[in-house]
Design a protein around this motif. Sequence first.
Motif, mmCIF file in Angstrom:
data_model
loop_
_atom_site.group_PDB
_atom_site.id
_atom_site.type_symbol
_atom_site.label_atom_id
_atom_site.label_comp_id
_atom_site.label_asym_id
_atom_site.label_seq_id
_atom_site.Cartn_x
_atom_site.Cartn_y
_atom_site.Cartn_z
ATOM 1 N N PRO A 153 0.824 -1.223 0.000
ATOM 2 C CA PRO A 153 0.000 0.000 0.000
ATOM 3 C C PRO A 153 0.851 1.264 0.000
ATOM 4 C CG PRO A 153 -0.705 -1.541 1.726
ATOM 5 C CD PRO A 153 0.600 -2.036 1.206
ATOM 6 N N GLY A 154 0.356 2.271 -0.702
ATOM 7 C CA GLY A 154 0.993 3.586 -0.670
ATOM 8 C C GLY A 154 2.226 3.741 -1.537
ATOM 9 N N VAL A 155 2.577 2.726 -2.312
ATOM 10 C CA VAL A 155 3.760 2.804 -3.181
ATOM 11 C C VAL A 155 3.289 2.973 -4.621
ATOM 12 C CG1 VAL A 155 5.857 1.653 -3.979
ATOM 13 C CG2 VAL A 155 5.075 1.325 -1.626
ATOM 14 N N LYS A 156 3.859 3.953 -5.308
ATOM 15 C CA LYS A 156 3.452 4.225 -6.692
ATOM 16 C C LYS A 156 4.671 4.192 -7.611
ATOM 17 C CE LYS A 156 0.229 7.198 -9.227
ATOM 18 N NZ LYS A 156 0.835 7.041 -10.516
ATOM 19 N N GLU A 157 4.507 3.527 -8.724
ATOM 20 C CA GLU A 157 5.552 3.516 -9.742
ATOM 21 C C GLU A 157 5.432 4.767 -10.597
ATOM 22 O OE1 GLU A 157 7.094 0.793 -13.522
ATOM 23 O OE2 GLU A 157 5.046 0.584 -12.800
ATOM 24 N N LEU A 158 6.575 5.363 -10.927
ATOM 25 C CA LEU A 158 6.594 6.493 -11.858
ATOM 26 C C LEU A 158 6.540 5.911 -13.273
ATOM 27 C CD1 LEU A 158 6.898 9.581 -12.222
ATOM 28 C CD2 LEU A 158 9.370 9.230 -12.304
ATOM 29 N N ALA A 159 5.360 5.954 -13.860
ATOM 30 C CA ALA A 159 5.156 5.334 -15.178
ATOM 31 C C ALA A 159 4.069 6.109 -15.918
ATOM 32 C CB ALA A 159 4.753 3.875 -15.021
ATOM 33 N N TYR A 160 3.995 5.891 -17.223
ATOM 34 C CA TYR A 160 2.995 6.595 -18.023
ATOM 35 C C TYR A 160 1.577 6.153 -17.665
ATOM 36 C CZ TYR A 160 6.690 8.322 -21.147
ATOM 37 O OH TYR A 160 7.786 8.951 -21.668
ATOM 38 N N GLU A 161 0.670 7.112 -17.692
ATOM 39 C CA GLU A 161 -0.749 6.834 -17.437
ATOM 40 C C GLU A 161 -1.387 6.185 -18.671
ATOM 41 O OE1 GLU A 161 -2.517 7.811 -14.513
ATOM 42 O OE2 GLU A 161 -0.568 8.311 -13.652
ATOM 43 N N LYS A 162 -0.727 6.352 -19.814
ATOM 44 C CA LYS A 162 -1.254 5.731 -21.036
ATOM 45 C C LYS A 162 -0.110 5.109 -21.831
ATOM 46 C CE LYS A 162 -1.480 10.245 -23.400
ATOM 47 N NZ LYS A 162 -2.338 11.185 -24.147
ATOM 48 N N THR A 163 -0.460 4.071 -22.575
ATOM 49 C CA THR A 163 0.512 3.311 -23.353
ATOM 50 C C THR A 163 0.283 3.543 -24.841
ATOM 51 O OG1 THR A 163 0.548 1.564 -21.671
ATOM 52 C CG2 THR A 163 1.354 0.976 -23.869
ATOM 53 N N PRO A 164 1.323 3.917 -25.586
ATOM 54 C CA PRO A 164 1.144 4.066 -27.037
ATOM 55 C C PRO A 164 0.900 2.706 -27.698
ATOM 56 C CG PRO A 164 3.175 5.131 -26.258
ATOM 57 C CD PRO A 164 2.684 4.257 -25.159
ATOM 58 N N VAL A 165 -0.104 2.640 -28.539
ATOM 59 C CA VAL A 165 -0.417 1.391 -29.243
ATOM 60 C C VAL A 165 0.777 0.934 -30.079
ATOM 61 C CG1 VAL A 165 -1.885 0.359 -31.037
ATOM 62 C CG2 VAL A 165 -2.904 1.772 -29.228
ATOM 63 N N LYS A 166 1.418 1.862 -30.751
ATOM 64 C CA LYS A 166 2.584 1.507 -31.580
ATOM 65 C C LYS A 166 3.663 0.828 -30.733
ATOM 66 C CE LYS A 166 6.345 3.427 -34.333
ATOM 67 N NZ LYS A 166 7.373 3.077 -33.325
ATOM 68 N N SER A 167 3.850 1.309 -29.506
ATOM 69 C CA SER A 167 4.875 0.742 -28.619
ATOM 70 C C SER A 167 4.547 -0.687 -28.217
ATOM 71 C CB SER A 167 5.032 1.614 -27.377
ATOM 72 O OG SER A 167 5.388 2.937 -27.733
ATOM 73 N N MET A 168 3.253 -0.997 -28.138
ATOM 74 C CA MET A 168 2.861 -2.380 -27.856
ATOM 75 C C MET A 168 3.396 -3.312 -28.933
ATOM 76 S SD MET A 168 -1.076 -1.595 -26.700
ATOM 77 C CE MET A 168 -1.622 -3.304 -26.675
ATOM 78 N N GLY A 169 3.339 -2.861 -30.169
ATOM 79 C CA GLY A 169 3.891 -3.642 -31.273
ATOM 80 C C GLY A 169 5.392 -3.825 -31.146
ATOM 81 N N GLU A 170 6.067 -2.800 -30.642
ATOM 82 C CA GLU A 170 7.531 -2.855 -30.483
ATOM 83 C C GLU A 170 7.931 -3.889 -29.427
ATOM 84 O OE1 GLU A 170 9.707 -1.194 -32.462
ATOM 85 O OE2 GLU A 170 7.995 -0.373 -33.549
ATOM 86 N N ILE A 171 7.239 -3.886 -28.278
ATOM 87 C CA ILE A 171 7.614 -4.849 -27.225
ATOM 88 C C ILE A 171 7.250 -6.274 -27.637
ATOM 89 C CG2 ILE A 171 5.508 -4.495 -25.841
ATOM 90 C CD1 ILE A 171 7.149 -5.110 -23.344
#
Length: 250
Positions: A153-171
Motif C-alpha cells: 500500500p501507498g507505493v506508486k511507480e513512476l510510469a505513463y498513465e497511457k501506453t502508445p499502441v505503436k509501442s505495444m507492437g515494439e515490445i
Amino acid sequence: MAANYRVMKDADAFYFAGNEIGVLVVHGFTGTTQSMRYIGEQFAAEGFTVLGPRLEGHGTDPEDMEASTYQDWIDNVEAGLATLKEECSKLFVAGLSMGGTLTLYLAEQHPEINGILPINAAVDIPEMAENYRELAQTDTRFVNGIGSDIKRPGVKELAYEKTPVKSMGEIVTLTEMVKQNLSSITTPIVIFSSTEDHVVPPENSQLIYDSVSSTEKTLFNLDASYHVATLDNDKEVIANKAIQFIKANC
C-alpha cells in the motif's frame, strides 16, 4: 524536427562509480529508472559500479515513447554495457519486465557477461500481441497504462498513465525475438518471479528457466509482490539475493 521533451523528476539515468564489478540495471516498458533506483543503490552500497540507463522515449511523454522503437531500447542497453566495460572487468545485468527482456537479449549477444537477473521478465505476452493486432486496425493511439502493479500500500511507480499502441507492437516484436534465442544463453542466471503478476504472466519465468542453457540457473519465487517487485514488499529480498549471486560469480 524532434520535439524537446523534458525528463520527469526521478526518471533520469543514474550512475554510481565503484569497483571493477559493473551492474547494469534496466527499467521496464512505460516505466522509469525510479523502479530500479532502490536496487541500484543497494548494489552501489556494496561498492559495485552501477548504471541505470533511461530507455528512449521513457520518463518524458507517451508521445515521445510512440516515436521510439525496440531497436532504440536495444541500443540504450548496449551503450550502457559498453560504458561499464570500460570501467569494469566483471559484468552483470538486472532488469524488470521489459528490462528483463533486454537483460536476456544482452546475454544472448554477450556470453562474456558474468551473470543476469531478470525480474518478471516478458518473453511471451500473447494477450498484448492480440490487443495490439486489434488496436492496430483502428485509429487508437493510446490505451490505459500498465504501471504501478504493486501489492504494498501507498507505493506508486513512476510510469505513463497511457501506453502508445505503436509501442505495444515494439515490445511484442522484441519479446518474440528474444524468446527464439533463449537456448543460446549459457550465463549464470537467477530468475525472479512474482507468483501473482497482473502484467506479465508468471509462466514467462518458468519458460525462461526451461529454455536457457545455463548450467547455473535458479527460479526464485516472490510471494509478497506483484509485477513491479523492485518497489514492492520483496525489494529487499531481491537486492540481497542479487548481491549474493553477484559476489558468488566474481
